[in-house]
Design a protein around this motif. Structure first.
Motif, PDB file in Angstrom:
ATOM      1  N   SER A  39     -95.645 -12.553  80.542  1.00 32.76           N
ATOM      2  CA  SER A  39     -94.926 -12.341  79.280  1.00 32.76           C
ATOM      3  C   SER A  39     -94.304 -10.951  79.247  1.00 32.76           C
ATOM      4  N   PHE A  40     -95.083  -9.936  79.636  1.00 29.88           N
ATOM      5  CA  PHE A  40     -94.559  -8.571  79.674  1.00 29.88           C
ATOM      6  C   PHE A  40     -93.355  -8.482  80.619  1.00 29.88           C
ATOM      7  N   TYR A  41     -93.462  -9.179  81.755  1.00 31.52           N
ATOM      8  CA  TYR A  41     -92.387  -9.181  82.735  1.00 31.52           C
ATOM      9  C   TYR A  41     -91.101  -9.759  82.136  1.00 31.52           C
ATOM     10  N   LEU A  42     -91.216 -10.903  81.461  1.00 30.40           N
ATOM     11  CA  LEU A  42     -90.039 -11.547  80.881  1.00 30.40           C
ATOM     12  C   LEU A  42     -89.404 -10.680  79.798  1.00 30.40           C
ATOM     13  N   ILE A  43     -90.236 -10.035  79.007  1.00 32.11           N
ATOM     14  CA  ILE A  43     -89.719  -9.139  77.966  1.00 32.11           C
ATOM     15  C   ILE A  43     -88.986  -7.961  78.593  1.00 32.11           C
ATOM     16  N   LEU A  44     -89.586  -7.376  79.629  1.00 41.77           N
ATOM     17  CA  LEU A  44     -88.975  -6.240  80.307  1.00 41.77           C
ATOM     18  C   LEU A  44     -87.649  -6.628  80.946  1.00 41.77           C
ATOM     19  N   MET A  45     -87.596  -7.802  81.587  1.00 43.30           N
ATOM     20  CA  MET A  45     -86.365  -8.239  82.231  1.00 43.30           C
ATOM     21  C   MET A  45     -85.253  -8.459  81.212  1.00 43.30           C
ATOM     22  N   PHE A  46     -85.598  -8.997  80.046  1.00 47.21           N
ATOM     23  CA  PHE A  46     -84.591  -9.190  79.010  1.00 47.21           C
ATOM     24  C   PHE A  46     -84.058  -7.844  78.527  1.00 47.21           C
ATOM     25  N   VAL A  47     -84.951  -6.894  78.303  1.00 45.50           N
ATOM     26  CA  VAL A  47     -84.535  -5.559  77.865  1.00 45.50           C
ATOM     27  C   VAL A  47     -83.638  -4.917  78.922  1.00 45.50           C
ATOM     28  N   CYS A  48     -84.001  -5.085  80.197  1.00 45.85           N
ATOM     29  CA  CYS A  48     -83.197  -4.511  81.279  1.00 45.85           C
ATOM     30  C   CYS A  48     -81.801  -5.131  81.321  1.00 45.85           C
ATOM     31  N   GLU A  49     -81.711  -6.456  81.108  1.00 47.06           N
ATOM     32  CA  GLU A  49     -80.411  -7.118  81.111  1.00 47.06           C
ATOM     33  C   GLU A  49     -79.561  -6.660  79.935  1.00 47.06           C
TER      34      GLU A  49
END
Length: 215
Positions: A39-49
């Motif tokens: 979940s943390f990974y998906l949130i981080l990837m969205f923020v990065c995009e």
């Protein structure tokens, strides 16, 4: 970029956001901590995009450096950890593959351009290592009782998504410069890159909804 590709690119970002949002909704249902890290990974990837898409309007930064030295390494290292250390239960394999991947930054810096959003050599090697883990994961699933209940297996959806996106687009980024000379072929593969990315994040979302939370 065509209008169709612009729509796909915008859709990809928001589908990433959808996957992150769904992971938050199912966060407390995960019994194993490493799914919380997903979940943390998906949130981080969205923020990065989001930063990659609109960040330059608010802050000055190098987009190639941001993706090459932060976003893409996190993607590979996270999946190496999820596959090797957690799903396959081979932590030593995780350390070996991660070290080999990180070492590829040396030739990428010295022999290849640093202004590209993606280092072809670095990305190609990272994908090849991920492909090995994907094949091992398929083999593990096929030779276990999990194959009978694949629809409840979170790693089934994740593995399928990773296969379609990372493995499926490997030739595109490996031969990016060569394909760029053939615009029709490049556009077809770029469309696949965007569509497979959307499908991958939809599969990640499904893994939370349909996947067994204790797996």
């Amino acid at each position: 970029m065509s209008e169709f590709q612009k729509v796909l690119q915008e859709s990809l970002i928001w589908v990433e956001g959808l996957a992150a949002f769904i992971s938050i909704l199912y966060f407390n249902r995960a019994k194993d901590r490493y799914w919380k890290y997903f979940s943390f990974y998906l949130i981080l990837m969205f923020v990065c995009e989001v930063i990659g898409k609109w960040g330059e309007k608010f802050i000055e930064y190098s987009k190639p450096a941001f993706f090459n030295y932060f976003v893409i390494p996190i993607e590979f290292l996270f999946f190496y950890w999820l596959y090797a250390a957690k799903s396959l239960k081979k932590p030593k394999l995780f350390y070996v593959i991660s070290l080999l991947y990180l070492l590829t930054f040396i030739p990428s810096d010295y022999f290849f351009g640093t202004r590209k959003i993606i280092f072809s050599f670095n990305y190609t090697f990272g994908c090849l290592m991920l492909m090995v883990l994907v094949i091992m994961e398929y083999y593990r699933q096929v030779n276990s009782s999990e194959i009978l209940n694949f629809s409840k297996n979170k790693m089934f959806y994740i593995n399928l998504g990773v296969t379609l996106f990372y493995i499926g687009t490997l030739p595109f980024w490996t031969f990016f410069s060569l394909l760029n000379e053939y615009k029709e072929l490049w556009n077809i593969y770029f469309n696949y890159f965007l569509i497979s990315g959307i499908i991958m994040y939809l599969l990640f979302s499904i893994s939370f909804i349909w996947g067994k939370q204790s797996s």
